[in-house]
Design an enzyme around this catalytic site. Structure first.
Site, PDB file in Angstrom:
ATOM      1  N   ILE A  36      -2.342  -7.973  -2.100  1.00 17.57           N
ATOM      2  CA  ILE A  36      -3.132  -9.044  -2.702  1.00 17.57           C
ATOM      3  C   ILE A  36      -4.639  -8.743  -2.653  1.00 17.57           C
ATOM      4  CG2 ILE A  36      -3.484 -10.503  -0.651  1.00 17.57           C
ATOM      5  CD1 ILE A  36      -2.494 -12.875  -2.432  1.00 17.57           C
ATOM      6  N   HIS A 110       5.446  -2.840   7.362  1.00 17.40           N
ATOM      7  CA  HIS A 110       5.114  -2.496   5.976  1.00 17.40           C
ATOM      8  C   HIS A 110       4.356  -1.185   5.959  1.00 17.40           C
ATOM      9  CE1 HIS A 110       2.014  -5.129   7.659  1.00 17.40           C
ATOM     10  NE2 HIS A 110       1.129  -4.454   6.961  1.00 17.40           N
ATOM     11  N   HIS A 112       1.642   0.917   3.744  1.00 14.58           N
ATOM     12  CA  HIS A 112       0.653   0.851   2.659  1.00 14.58           C
ATOM     13  C   HIS A 112       0.694   2.187   1.920  1.00 14.58           C
ATOM     14  CE1 HIS A 112      -1.867  -2.564   4.391  1.00 14.58           C
ATOM     15  NE2 HIS A 112      -1.226  -2.183   5.472  1.00 14.58           N
TER      16      HIS A 112
HETATM   17  P1  AMP Z   1      -1.812  -5.029   7.872  1.00 15.12           P
HETATM   18  O1  AMP Z   1      -3.205  -5.210   8.389  1.00 15.12           O
HETATM   19  O2  AMP Z   1      -1.366  -3.604   7.909  1.00 15.12           O
HETATM   20  O3  AMP Z   1      -0.840  -5.967   8.560  1.00 15.12           O
HETATM   21  O4  AMP Z   1      -1.868  -5.386   6.344  1.00 15.12           O
HETATM   22  C1  AMP Z   1      -1.456  -6.597   5.784  1.00 15.12           C
HETATM   23  C2  AMP Z   1      -1.723  -6.511   4.313  1.00 15.12           C
HETATM   24  O5  AMP Z   1      -1.026  -7.558   3.659  1.00 15.12           O
HETATM   25  C3  AMP Z   1      -3.209  -6.649   3.923  1.00 15.12           C
HETATM   26  O6  AMP Z   1      -3.621  -5.476   3.212  1.00 15.12           O
HETATM   27  C4  AMP Z   1      -3.224  -7.893   3.031  1.00 15.12           C
HETATM   28  O7  AMP Z   1      -4.139  -7.790   1.967  1.00 15.12           O
HETATM   29  C5  AMP Z   1      -1.788  -7.968   2.557  1.00 15.12           C
HETATM   30  N1  AMP Z   1      -1.312  -9.298   2.179  1.00 15.12           N
HETATM   31  C6  AMP Z   1      -1.428 -10.447   2.874  1.00 15.12           C
HETATM   32  N2  AMP Z   1      -0.839 -11.459   2.229  1.00 15.12           N
HETATM   33  C7  AMP Z   1      -0.321 -10.930   1.091  1.00 15.12           C
HETATM   34  C8  AMP Z   1       0.426 -11.461  -0.014  1.00 15.12           C
HETATM   35  N3  AMP Z   1       0.751 -12.764  -0.077  1.00 15.12           N
HETATM   36  N4  AMP Z   1       0.796 -10.632  -1.017  1.00 15.12           N
HETATM   37  C9  AMP Z   1       0.458  -9.318  -0.962  1.00 15.12           C
HETATM   38  N5  AMP Z   1      -0.226  -8.763   0.054  1.00 15.12           N
HETATM   39  C10 AMP Z   1      -0.618  -9.551   1.058  1.00 15.12           C
END
Ligand code: AMP
Length: 127
Positions: A36, A110, A112
């Site tokens: 997002i 997850h 990236h």
């Molecule tokens: P992390 O810091 O590795 O846990 O990354 C979490 C990621 O999730 C961040 O890059 C956010 O921008 C992404 N994120 C959070 N909420 C959403 C959402 N609803 N849809 C897509 N990505 C999201």
């Protein structure tokens, strides 16, 4: 990070269809959707559909079918996004954050996958 999994984390809610997502690809075991808040022209998150908190949790406790399904979906994302070296593209970065030191925001494992620009050097010792 303890193995306890919070069913209210945002990716669990995406998997239940409670929150919309911009899906890139999906199979029986994993879902890939656009971040997002993208940090690169292409920034896709790949998540297992099972309840795994972190990389280590998934690597230790995921079934062979889940791990294979997850990895194959990653390959599909790289191909869809036009990032793969085998296809003559410029490559990408794949990272996962875990726990406090990894600065993990969402406690559902997850990966990236980011590309479409030069990603820059890895962190230095004190970053
Ligand atoms: P992390 O810091 O590795 O846990 O990354 C979490 C990621 O999730 C961040 O890059 C956010 O921008 C992404 N994120 C959070 N909420 C959403 C959402 N609803 N849809 C897509 N990505 C999201």
């Amino acid at each position: 990070m303890p193995r306890a999994y919070d069913d209210d984390n945002i990716f669990a809610r995406i998997l239940r269809g409670e929150i919309p997502n911009d899906t890139v690809a999906e199979n029986d075991h994993a879902l890939a959707f656009r971040d997002i808040a993208p940090k690169a022209p292409s920034h896709v998150l790949v998540i297992p559909k099972g309840r795994y908190v972190s990389f280590e949790d998934f690597a230790a406790h995921g079934t062979e079918a889940e791990i294979t399904g997850f990895m194959r979906l990653c390959a599909e994302v790289v191909a869809i996004e036009g990032l793969g070296l085998e296809a003559g593209n410029q490559g990408f970065r794949a990272i996962t954050n875990a726990g406090a030191h990894g600065v993990q925001e969402v406690a559902h494992f997850h990966l990236h996958i980011m590309g479409g620009r030069m990603m820059g050097p890895m962190l230095s010792l004190r970053d």
